[in-house]
Design an enzyme around this catalytic site. Structure first.
Site, PDB file in Angstrom:
ATOM      1  N   ASP A 270      10.188 -54.332   2.705  1.00 50.92           N
ATOM      2  CA  ASP A 270      10.449 -54.022   3.780  1.00 50.92           C
ATOM      3  C   ASP A 270      10.326 -52.697   4.384  1.00 50.92           C
ATOM      4  O   ASP A 270      10.485 -51.786   3.828  1.00 50.92           O
ATOM      5  CB  ASP A 270      11.821 -54.745   4.193  1.00 50.92           C
ATOM      6  CG  ASP A 270      12.099 -55.220   5.563  1.00 50.92           C
ATOM      7  OD1 ASP A 270      11.352 -54.821   6.423  1.00 50.92           O
ATOM      8  OD2 ASP A 270      13.195 -55.955   5.678  1.00 50.92           O
ATOM      9  N   TRP A 271      10.334 -52.488   5.601  1.00 54.67           N
ATOM     10  CA  TRP A 271      10.225 -51.195   6.275  1.00 54.67           C
ATOM     11  C   TRP A 271      11.298 -50.200   5.840  1.00 54.67           C
ATOM     12  O   TRP A 271      12.512 -50.324   6.409  1.00 54.67           O
ATOM     13  CB  TRP A 271       9.880 -51.417   7.772  1.00 54.67           C
ATOM     14  CG  TRP A 271       8.693 -51.476   8.271  1.00 54.67           C
ATOM     15  CD1 TRP A 271       7.959 -50.806   9.262  1.00 54.67           C
ATOM     16  CD2 TRP A 271       7.268 -52.527   7.689  1.00 54.67           C
ATOM     17  NE1 TRP A 271       6.646 -51.033   8.972  1.00 54.67           N
ATOM     18  CE2 TRP A 271       6.183 -52.163   8.464  1.00 54.67           C
ATOM     19  CE3 TRP A 271       7.573 -53.365   6.876  1.00 54.67           C
ATOM     20  CZ2 TRP A 271       5.013 -52.855   8.325  1.00 54.67           C
ATOM     21  CZ3 TRP A 271       6.337 -54.076   6.482  1.00 54.67           C
ATOM     22  CH2 TRP A 271       5.226 -53.998   7.337  1.00 54.67           C
TER      23      TRP A 271
END
Ligand SMILES: *[C@@H]1O[C@H](CO)[C@@H](O)[C@H](O)[C@H]1NC(C)=O
Ligand SMILES: *[C@@H]1O[C@H](CO)[C@@H](O)[C@H](O)[C@H]1NC(C)=O
Ligand SMILES: *[C@@H]1O[C@H](CO)[C@@H](O)[C@H](O)[C@H]1NC(C)=O
Ligand SMILES: *[C@@H]1O[C@H](CO)[C@@H](O)[C@H](O)[C@H]1NC(C)=O
Ligand SMILES: *[C@@H]1O[C@H](CO)[C@@H](O)[C@H](O)[C@H]1NC(C)=O
Ligand SMILES: *[C@@H]1O[C@H](CO)[C@@H](O)[C@H](O)[C@H]1NC(C)=O
Ligand SMILES: *[C@@H]1O[C@H](CO)[C@@H](O)[C@H](O)[C@H]1NC(C)=O
Ligand SMILES: *[C@@H]1O[C@H](CO)[C@@H](O)[C@H](O)[C@H]1NC(C)=O
Ligand SMILES: *[C@@H]1O[C@H](CO)[C@@H](O)[C@H](O)[C@H]1NC(C)=O
Ligand SMILES: *[C@@H]1O[C@H](CO)[C@@H](O)[C@H](O)[C@H]1NC(C)=O
Ligand SMILES: *[C@@H]1O[C@H](CO)[C@@H](O)[C@H](O)[C@H]1NC(C)=O
Ligand SMILES: *[C@@H]1O[C@H](CO)[C@@H](O)[C@H](O)[C@H]1NC(C)=O
Length: 838
Positions: A270-271
């Protein structure tokens, strides 16, 4: 997810309080990271192609595939490096599950929770395919969705609406259909967020602590279905599991996902969810997004040049870097990207036609937005799905469907257009006008949004119905006056939630309460006090407390219209006027009080390492209500129709499949593809190379490479490339194929006993017996269209997995000796027929 300021995302809860963390739950480490080896359903062929491609790559090119070139560095939400030498362009990854984010001329579909509410495999599959087509036509390689995490442990969880509700079986069916649909269009699906990211508060640092049985029976279950459906990518989540970050958690990535579930594709962070360099690679992470990290300011990334260093220093073995590249490329070939890729024809960061290709550095001016209309005829599907996801919760005296009423009053903000346009609030972080999606990264720009007021006014004019529209929630005397003298008053209210990078009205992603927003309860009470034919419509991300509405004698009908997407008003009108007979069933339980679910969001913590113990085990949602004997307003699986259905003639037949065989044997030894040039000189930036400023590259800056392997806790076991044992529950994507063998076939006759055609959702529940087990669990459902008076026989397959519990000792699924019962019902509490099977 992605927000424009990455700092907002990776900001984690930090306080200095001197607490001792020695006694916190942990997990065993698991090495080596399992290497991909192909498999059924297209993986073998994809693996072969990937293997050929990766064999041609240098280490720098392999690293390039694994590393994002930086937040906003290029056109998409996420962009990998490229392989110019072989004409291989960067991979483009884009949010999110309701439509293509950050562009135009795309559709906005019903959110995951509404898709689930249809209980329609075919609609969910078509939604997945339509989404895939839109992403494909914009030039995207990876769709960052669907979501089955959060599963929905906490009814207030901010991102629950993105996923398919708290029942793992329903979520598993929905995720599999979505993955198959999306990937059939030639786009890689990235199922997220793996795993236990069940609330937004502290998501960047909270530890979700869970036991092995609950992990398998609840939260891992739908991920297994996604893997079995061939998902090409899995996104690891922000949180920790037993105090290790998901994206460097060798237990959940190496052991559970790649080992036991036999996942053949790639894990992407995930970012900003990556927190280490070689350790995350050894633990099973294959791609970092958006690439930025803080290990070393020289590279601006945990990977990129830093990963090249780790390979050259032997902190990462050749088989691991090769496997990372092979997994990415196998997913690419599996969905046919080699033949279906078109050029990327939009920019996430500007709406201008001409602008910088490299937004972060504002360089490379070109035509970035070609404004390609990718909507096709998807509006029809969206309208149909929006209607079929409506759950009719109450309908007394056949108040609905409406038949040319003399007059109708529409009341409430939630029926209206946002006066500034449906996209006025960035990432939908507001609650103005009708609610048709939540807020955060799971948003897309609406091409248009048909509000209920617009669609209902149109219907009224066709019917010559006197139409009144009250736009405000707050002037109750105006609402009462409008409602007091109409044949029907339709009052709207909503409840929103979103992603925890922004607070809305005191809701930090997660809802701070389970009541209606913006005075909705007061508005409904005012209307119902004067009109004995009050219809209540709720748009919400999940359950709200509505028992007072349910029991109000003047409220003749309640509809939950979920988050229906761009055709909202048309979909709702189709149901209100009987053009669509509602088939939606609630995909979660509606309690009467916030405490009824037995879960509280952790909203305040004085420690640096907030802990969330999943001590309720698998007792979430209806499992908890059933065990505690709590009467809900509406139970999981409930929903009315304009007709009635009856069930008869339940038969359950045992199949002759022989005993379950645990998987055994071992994998091949870890393969390598192509050689590695260990001369650090060869990894230096090429002379005269023109960097795009701020972009993350695979080259190194210094031939003096740090030796990470000297660190005292370096995980040497990660270098073991000998053949590894196959776990008993493993052996193929989705786990041991034996798990999916059908042990019982149940058949039941479903009859439409009413006067109009309709669609029923007969549900199969199992009691697995045993004192510590839920009363019943959902293990089957079907969508059955029936004309008035018609009967059809419906068949359900009950698999070995459906009948099993996770045996922690054996590390495998086992059918216990406890008595087992098959139920057929219309909801989790309306169990009408049963047969004891063991
Ligand atoms: C890595 O990707 C970048 C960005 O696409 C590209 O400029 C560079 O040439 C690639 N490096 C190698 C070694 O292929
Ligand atoms: C998107 O634009 C590119 C050119 O930039 C083109 O090659 C591609 O075909 C376009 N996609 C569609 C669906 O038109
Ligand atoms: C994770 O922590 C929980 C709670 O302490 C514990 O029950 C469980 O065994 C741990 N999981 C593993 C795989 O060790
Ligand atoms: C980052 O790594 C490079 C190359 O190994 C090294 O020269 C530099 O000192 C490191 N920088 C920091 C801040 O650690
Ligand atoms: C592009 O336009 C949409 C719709 O009006 C808007 O919501 C969005 O913020 C704009 N994006 C940019 C980068 O300006
Ligand atoms: C790129 O285009 C934009 C908008 O057309 C313009 O404002 C900007 O000056 C251009 N930049 C360069 C470097 O040409
Ligand atoms: C109710 O409506 C009817 C006709 O639509 C009208 O004659 C009557 O005066 C109205 N009553 C009130 C209290 O507004
Ligand atoms: C619950 O939260 C919503 C949204 O912030 C707010 O509008 C509402 O007034 C709150 N309910 C109560 C009872 O405070
Ligand atoms: C129901 O509506 C009637 C008006 O038709 C009103 O007199 C009555 O008080 C309402 N009932 C309740 C419980 O509000
Ligand atoms: C959060 O916890 C801290 C320390 O326990 C306490 O001082 C503070 O008042 C709490 N804040 C809220 C909003 O409850
Ligand atoms: C369904 O059956 C119930 C119970 O017999 C009855 O009260 C109700 O009116 C029926 N509903 C429809 C739509 O036929
Ligand atoms: C490597 O893995 C194999 C299979 O699990 C094991 O038998 C062997 O002991 C391991 N080797 C080392 C050096 O740990």
């Amino acid at each position: 997810m992605h927000v424009k300021s990455l700092a907002a995302v990776i900001a984690v809860f930090v306080a200095s309080d001197g607490t001792s963390y020695a006694d916190l739950p942990t997990l065993p480490a698991f090495y080596p990271s399992p290497w991909s080896a192909g498999g059924p359903n297209g993986w073998d062929a994809a693996y072969k192609q990937a293997h050929e491609f990766v064999s041609k790559l240098t280490v720098l090119e392999k690293v390039n595939l694994t590393t994002g070139t930086g937040n906003q560095a290029d056109l998409c939400t996420g962009n990998t490096g490229s392989v110019p030498r072989l004409g291989f362009r960067k991979l483009c990854l884009q949010d999110g599950p309701v439509g293509v984010r950050y562009t135009d001329l795309n559709s906005v579909f019903p959110a995951g929770i509404s898709a689930a509410a249809t209980w329609s495999r075919s609609l969910i599959r078509r939604r997945g395919e339509a989404l895939g087509e839109e992403f494909r036509d914009k030039g995207i390689d990876v769709l960052l969705g669907p979501a089955v995490g959060p599963l929905g442990r906490d009814p207030a969880g901010g991102r629950n609406f993105e996923a398919f509700g708290p029942d793992p079986y329903l979520a598993g069916v929905a995720v599999a259909q979505t993955v198959e649909g999306t990937q059939s269009a030639g786009v890689i699906a990235s199922v997220k967020h793996y795993i236990l990211n069940e609330q937004e508060h502290f998501r960047g640092g909270i530890s979700s602590n869970i036991d092995d049985k609950t992990m398998h029976e609840l939260y891992l279950w739908p991920f297994a279905d996604a893997v079995r459906a061939g998902v090409g990518s899995v996104m690891c989540s922000y949180n920790k599991i037993n105090n290790t970050y998901a994206c460097e958690n060798s237990y959940v990535l190496n052991h559970l996902l790649k080992g036991e579930l036999g996942f053949q594709g790639f894990v992407v962070s995930d970012w900003g969810g990556q927190h280490s360099g070689y350790l995350s690679a050894l633990s099973g992470l294959d791609m970092t997004m958006p690439g930025d990290g803080v290990r070393n300011s020289t590279y601006g990334s945990y990977w990129g040049g830093a990963l090249t260093e780790s390979v050259l220093s032997l902190a990462i073995s050749p088989f691991r870097i090769d496997d990372m590249a092979v997994r990415i490329m196998a997913a690419f070939y599996k969905v046919g990207r080699d033949t279906k890729q078109v050029d990327i024809n939009y920019s996430s960061w500007t709406n201008e036609t001409i602008g910088p290709q490299y937004w972060r550095s504002k360089t490379g001016n070109t035509t970035v937005n070609r404004h390609v209309d990718v909507q096709r005829n998807h509006a029809e599907l969206i309208r149909e799905m929006g209607a079929k996801s409506v759950v009719l919760l109450k309908n007394t005296g056949k108040a609905l469907p409406l038949k040319q009423p003399a007059s109708v009053a529409i009341i409430g903000e939630d029926a209206q257009d946002n006066p500034n346009g449906p996209n006025a609030c960035v990432d939908r972080i507001c609650n103005i006008g009708t609610l048709a999606m939540g807020w955060g990264s799971a948003t897309a720009e609406y091409p248009y949004l048909i509000s209920p007021a617009t669609a209902l006014e149109k219907q009224a004019s066709v019917d010559k119905t006197i139409f009144t529209n009250v736009k405000s929630n707050w002037d109750l005397s105006v609402a009462r006056a409008a409602a007091s003298n109409t044949s029907v008053a339709i009052v709207f209210a909503n409840a929103n939630s979103g992603e925890g990078y922004q607070t809305l009205d005191g809701n930090f992603g997660d809802r701070k309460n389970l009541t209606l927003w913006n005075g909705g309860d007061e508005l409904i009470a005012a209307v119902a006090s004067v009109n004995p034919n009050t219809v209540v419509v709720i748009h919400s991300v999940g359950p709200v407390l509505i028992d007072h509405i349910k029991t109000h004698p003047n409220v003749t009908a309640i509809l939950w219209a979920g988050l229906p997407g761009q055709e909202s008003g048309n979909s709702l009108t189709d149901v209100l006027y009987g053009k669509v007979n509602p088939q939606g069933r609630t995909p979660f339980t509606w309690g009467k009080a916030a405490g009824d679910w037995g879960i509280t969001t952790l909203t305040n913590s004085s420690t640096q390492q907030p802990q969330q113990d999943f001590s309720e085990g698998s007792f979430i949602d209806y499992r908890y209500f059933d065990r505690e004997g709590i009467e809900p307003s509406f139970e999981f699986g409930f929903g009315l129709s304009y007709t009635n259905f009856s069930y008869s003639n339940l038969k359950v037949e045992r199949q002759d499949i022989g005993p379950y065989k645990p998987a055994s044997g071992s994998t091949s030894a870890g393969p390598t593809f192509g050689g590695i040039n260990y001369d650090p000189e060869s990894a230096l930036y090429p002379e005269g190379f023109q960097k795009v400023p701020g972009m993350i590259y695979p080259w190194i800056v210094d031939t003096n490479i740090p030796d990470d392997t000297g660190s005292p806790d370096f995980p040497y076991a990660a270098h073991n490339r000998s053949a590894q044992p196959i776990p008993p529950a493993g052996g193929a994507p989705g786990g041991n194929p034996e798990l999916y063998k059908v042990v019982y076939v149940a058949t039941v006759d479903v009859t439409n006993t009413g006067e109009v055609a309709g669609t029923d959702i007969p549900q199969l529940y199992l009691s697995l017996g045993g004192l510590a087990e839920p009363k019943v669990v959902l293990r089957g459902f079907d969508e059955v269209e029936l004309k008035a008076g018609e009967t059809k026989t419906v068949t359900f397959d009950v698999t070995y997995r459906d009948l099993s519990n996770w045996d922690t000792e054996a590390q495998d699924w086992k059918v216990t000796s406890d008595e087992k019962t098959v139920y057929i019902g219309a909801s989790s509490r309306d169990l009408r027929l049963h047969v004891n099977i063991q």
